[in-house]
Design an enzyme around this catalytic site. Sequence first.
Site, short mmCIF file in Angstrom:
data_model
loop_
_atom_site.label_atom_id
_atom_site.label_comp_id
_atom_site.label_asym_id
_atom_site.label_seq_id
_atom_site.Cartn_x
_atom_site.Cartn_y
_atom_site.Cartn_z
N ARG A 152 0.82 -1.23 0.00
CA ARG A 152 0.00 0.00 0.00
C ARG A 152 0.85 1.27 0.00
NH1 ARG A 152 -2.90 -3.37 3.25
NH2 ARG A 152 -4.66 -4.25 2.11
N LYS A 172 4.04 11.65 -11.29
CA LYS A 172 3.20 10.82 -12.15
C LYS A 172 3.93 9.51 -12.40
CE LYS A 172 0.50 14.13 -14.87
NZ LYS A 172 0.22 14.61 -16.24
N GLU A 230 12.02 18.84 -24.52
CA GLU A 230 11.24 19.16 -23.31
C GLU A 230 11.86 20.35 -22.57
OE1 GLU A 230 8.37 17.68 -22.71
OE2 GLU A 230 8.44 15.61 -23.44
N LYS A 267 9.17 23.11 -13.51
CA LYS A 267 8.22 22.02 -13.28
C LYS A 267 7.81 21.95 -11.82
CE LYS A 267 6.70 17.46 -14.28
NZ LYS A 267 6.81 16.22 -15.03
N GLU A 322 -3.05 18.10 -11.78
CA GLU A 322 -3.45 18.57 -13.11
C GLU A 322 -4.92 18.93 -13.21
OE1 GLU A 322 -1.39 16.63 -16.36
OE2 GLU A 322 -2.91 17.31 -17.77
N ARG A 344 -1.15 22.78 -14.49
CA ARG A 344 -0.20 21.73 -14.87
C ARG A 344 -0.36 21.32 -16.33
NH1 ARG A 344 2.01 16.56 -11.25
NH2 ARG A 344 3.30 15.69 -12.90
N ASN A 388 1.70 20.23 -21.11
CA ASN A 388 1.34 19.45 -22.30
C ASN A 388 1.53 20.25 -23.59
OD1 ASN A 388 0.60 17.25 -20.72
ND2 ASN A 388 -1.46 18.07 -20.42
N HIS A 402 2.02 18.69 -26.96
CA HIS A 402 1.78 17.26 -26.76
C HIS A 402 0.51 16.74 -27.43
CE1 HIS A 402 5.17 17.49 -24.10
NE2 HIS A 402 5.07 16.22 -23.75
N HIS A 430 1.12 13.48 -29.47
CA HIS A 430 0.50 12.17 -29.23
C HIS A 430 -0.13 11.62 -30.50
CE1 HIS A 430 1.51 12.13 -25.12
NE2 HIS A 430 0.69 13.08 -24.73
N HIS A 470 9.49 10.23 -28.46
CA HIS A 470 8.53 11.15 -27.85
C HIS A 470 8.99 12.62 -27.96
CE1 HIS A 470 5.63 12.90 -25.13
NE2 HIS A 470 6.62 13.39 -24.41
N1 LIG Z 1 6.03 10.50 -15.31
C1 LIG Z 1 6.07 11.55 -16.08
O1 LIG Z 1 5.71 12.67 -15.69
C2 LIG Z 1 6.61 11.40 -17.46
C3 LIG Z 1 6.91 12.54 -18.23
C4 LIG Z 1 7.46 12.36 -19.49
C5 LIG Z 1 7.69 11.08 -19.97
N2 LIG Z 1 7.37 10.00 -19.20
C6 LIG Z 1 7.65 8.63 -19.68
O2 LIG Z 1 9.05 8.47 -19.82
C7 LIG Z 1 9.30 7.43 -20.77
C8 LIG Z 1 10.44 7.86 -21.67
O3 LIG Z 1 11.57 8.08 -20.88
P1 LIG Z 1 13.02 8.18 -21.54
O4 LIG Z 1 12.98 9.04 -22.74
O5 LIG Z 1 13.95 8.49 -20.44
O6 LIG Z 1 13.23 6.71 -22.12
P2 LIG Z 1 13.89 5.36 -21.56
O7 LIG Z 1 13.73 5.23 -20.12
O8 LIG Z 1 13.34 4.27 -22.42
O9 LIG Z 1 15.42 5.57 -21.93
C9 LIG Z 1 15.80 5.68 -23.27
C10 LIG Z 1 16.90 4.69 -23.63
O10 LIG Z 1 18.13 5.16 -23.11
C11 LIG Z 1 18.75 4.17 -22.29
N3 LIG Z 1 19.46 4.91 -21.25
C12 LIG Z 1 18.92 5.57 -20.21
N4 LIG Z 1 19.87 6.27 -19.56
C13 LIG Z 1 21.02 6.04 -20.21
C14 LIG Z 1 22.34 6.52 -20.04
N5 LIG Z 1 22.65 7.41 -19.07
N6 LIG Z 1 23.31 6.07 -20.86
C15 LIG Z 1 22.99 5.23 -21.88
N7 LIG Z 1 21.75 4.76 -22.12
C16 LIG Z 1 20.78 5.17 -21.29
C17 LIG Z 1 17.62 3.30 -21.81
O11 LIG Z 1 18.07 2.02 -21.47
C18 LIG Z 1 16.71 3.29 -23.03
O12 LIG Z 1 17.16 2.35 -23.97
C19 LIG Z 1 8.00 7.20 -21.49
O13 LIG Z 1 7.47 5.97 -21.08
C20 LIG Z 1 7.10 8.34 -21.05
O14 LIG Z 1 5.74 7.97 -21.00
C21 LIG Z 1 6.84 10.14 -17.97
ZN LIG Z 2 6.63 14.97 -23.00
#
Ligand SMILES: NC(=O)c1ccc[n+]([C@@H]2O[C@H](COP(=O)([O-])OP(=O)(O)OC[C@H]3O[C@@H](n4cnc5c(N)ncnc54)[C@H](O)[C@@H]3O)[C@@H](O)[C@H]2O)c1
Ligand SMILES: [Zn+2]
Length: 382
Positions: free
Chosen positions: A133, A155, A197, A239, A249, A253, A257, A260, A264, A278
């Site tokens: 929990r 999030k 971003e 942020k 949101e 907040r 987006n 976005h 999307h 993305h």
């Molecule tokens: N929670 C939120 O508010 C929020 C906001 C934006 C995006 N997201 C989510 O984040 C995700 C995307 O995150 P991301 O772009 O970090 O992608 P990711 O976590 O998939 O990382 C991208 C790639 O880089 C590699 N990698 C990561 N760090 C590394 C490093 N230092 N050196 C070498 N390789 C490395 C990973 O293994 C992966 O292959 C999506 O699922 C998206 O929905 C969430």
């Molecule tokens: Zn984004």
Amino acid sequence: MNPQDALSILPAQPPLRVDLGDRGYDIHIGEGLLADAGRLMRPLLRQRRLVVVTDANIGPLYLPTLETSLDDAGIAHAAVVLPAGEQTKSFRHLEGLCERLLALRLERGTVLVALGGGVIGDLAGFAAGILLRGIDFVQIPTTLLAQVDSAVGGKTGINSRSGKNLVGLFHQPRVVIADVDTLDTLDIRQLRAGYAEVVKYGLIGDAPFFAWLETNGPALLAGDAQARIEAVRVSCRAKAAIVAADEREAGVRALLNFGHTFAHALEVETGYGDRLLHGEAVAVGMVLAFDLAVRLGHCDGKDAVRVRRHLESVGLPTDLRFLAATPAERLPERLVEHMQADKKVVDGRLTFILPRRIGDAFIDRSVPVHAVRGVLADALSP
Ligand SMILES: NC(=O)c1ccc[n+]([C@@H]2O[C@H](COP(=O)([O-])OP(=O)(O)OC[C@H]3O[C@@H](n4cnc5c(N)ncnc54)[C@H](O)[C@@H]3O)[C@@H](O)[C@H]2O)c1
Ligand SMILES: [Zn+2]
């Protein structure tokens, strides 16, 4: 670089704070922080024990440094290494992760540490939110996107067959530790995607920061640590302020987006794959949002040109060329349909974050569909 060297070059900046009362937390940003993570986390632990969740790319690169710092701080630790990639944000991997963590005899006082990009942060944060929990978790983001966006704000979640990020909860981390040195090993395309971003924060609320990026963006992408620290800091500060004002949101907040809604739709069309990351979709989406604002008379065309020029100059996509292999028939209509299916549609009207100028965006909940279709048709015409 070791932390002592970093300190001798720059006086250590105090951490930023996300002001959420008793759920508030610090964001540490700097060089060499991974080697210092044990010391930074120790005061927050109820139990000198934690479990690190990471992926198969990041583990070999950064787990040893983190583990050494935990040993030095006298913190017992275990690690779970998951496959890399968006597919890991699934019910299947959530189940596997929870079972593995429970088999490690997780207790209420055990902390989960998410070491990785947004995928690991979202999944491990969600697991922390539901296990027993709710247990504490720490974000150690290793992508630029995670450092400026996903690691801050609470999030968490996974994807379902019906769409991305539809299953999850708000669960704030206890601390965020962003070590910009980890960006050195990140693929340049991933780095640029995260940079989109960063630009977003300038466009929605900070014109001087956008101007700073026009000058310093190339150095940041080429590896300049001070530029990275500054950009992550300004982004996280923006942020953190928005999240503190509107954690769930209900209002402001939504500004995050920006770009976005278009992004999307483009991601749905390209299947959330390698064809369009993305952040790349966000870059195109921000350009289209400026075009839409110009068309609706909210914004001067000169600003739209300036934004497109900057994103282009750092190698981000700004047009729809990547759709060349996609059947062109009804493409603008299809993209609008993707937007209408999105969770941000209320009463059938399209909601967009639109700019009045660089550094000033607002939420428009009644954008006419024909204007959106028009912008897309123009962008698709040769
Ligand atoms: N929670 C939120 O508010 C929020 C906001 C934006 C995006 N997201 C989510 O984040 C995700 C995307 O995150 P991301 O772009 O970090 O992608 P990711 O976590 O998939 O990382 C991208 C790639 O880089 C590699 N990698 C990561 N760090 C590394 C490093 N230092 N050196 C070498 N390789 C490395 C990973 O293994 C992966 O292959 C999506 O699922 C998206 O929905 C969430
Ligand atoms: Zn984004």
